[in-house]
Enzyme design. Structure first.
Site: not given
Ligand code: NAD
Length: 246
Positions: A141, A154
């Site tokens: 990401s 995350y």
């Protein structure tokens, strides 16, 4: 002839979102595709029918990527059905938008279990079972390039995926296998939009050069390129697909 004719691909978590679009496009390029799902069999079966309806080959395979026995049987299912496995796309993942002070032990463990252990388990299996000359792409990401409050856990899991992939690229290079990560920016799927206001989405869209969030197709096109012959010299890399946001 389509560029991936004769190849076999496994895409984790591909019953919806970015993974479904990757599976669709791999099949469109000629690959036989194993669609892994964790819980939503109906959605996975629908995608299999869609691919078969356009002349492609696909099967649905249930497995929790965070569980070693499931990962092993997922590889068994793909290889037993199609004879080999050339392409692995680690797409399955979960998100958590929570400040560290508010994050529970269970939330932290679950993120590590799926996002990090899940990729570790498939790479370990691929090390011995992916065909020589194969391709591995794992989804990271763009938040690993940013310092956004609430993204600590995350983004830590995705940083782990990037580093594990860089090292793994050197471990399997002798067999001609390439290993890369793709880092989407905000992309229009339930993982991203769930719980976000329209204002938040607009604010994040404005961080890209094109003032929009990504579509699953923006990410899937890059993955299809990376698993093809044209990308044979690209390995150990993390490539952003984020409209220039980071
Ligand atoms: P999504 O929630 O639509 O899809 C994720 C898929 O993973 C789902 O089908 C889910 O069922 C599956 N999954 C979750 N846990 C699993 C498990 N234990 N075993 C097997 N499958 C499991 O999300 P998406 O946006 O399509 O995300 C795909 C990937 O892209 C993820 O790794 C995500 O972190 C990454 N990503 C997404 C965005 C975004 O903005 N959407 C941005 C950057 C990175």
């Amino acid at each position: 002839m389509s560029s991936l004719q004769g190849k076999v691909a496994l895409v984790t978590g591909s019953s919806r979102g970015i993974g479904a679009e990757i599976a669709r496009r791999l099949a469109g390029a000629g690959a036989a595709v194993a669609i892994n799902y964790a819980g939503n069999q109906a959605a996975a079966d629908l995608l299999v029918s869609e691919i078969q309806g356009t002349g492609g080959q696909a099967i649905a395979v249930k497995a929790d990527v965070g569980v070693a026995a499931d990962v092993k049987s997922m590889f068994d299912a793909a290889i037993n059905r199609f004879g080999t496995l050339d392409i692995l796309v680690n797409n399955a993942g979960i998100a958590l938008y929570r400040r560290i002070e508010d994050t529970t032990d269970a939330e932290f463990d679950r993120l590590l279990q799926i996002n990090v252990r899940g990729v570790f388990l498939t790479l370990r299996e691929a090390a011995v079972r992916l065909a020589s000359g194969g391709r591995i792409v794992s989804l990271s990401s763009s938040v690993t390039r940013l310092m956004m409050p609430t993204y600590a856990t995350y983004s830590a899991t995705k940083s782990a995926v990037e580093q594990m992939s860089r090292v793994f690229a050197k471990e399997v290079g002798a067999r001609g296998i390439t290993v890369n990560t793709v880092s989407p920016g905000p992309t229009n799927t339930e993982l991203f939009t769930d719980g976000k206001s329209e204002d938040t989405i607009k604010r994040l869209a404005a961080l890209s050069a094109f003032n929009r969030i990504g579509d699953p197709a923006d990410i899937a096109r890059l993955v299809v390129f990376l698993v093809g012959d044209e990308a044979a010299w690209i390995t150990g890399q993390n490539i952003g697909a984020n409209g220039g946001m980071a």
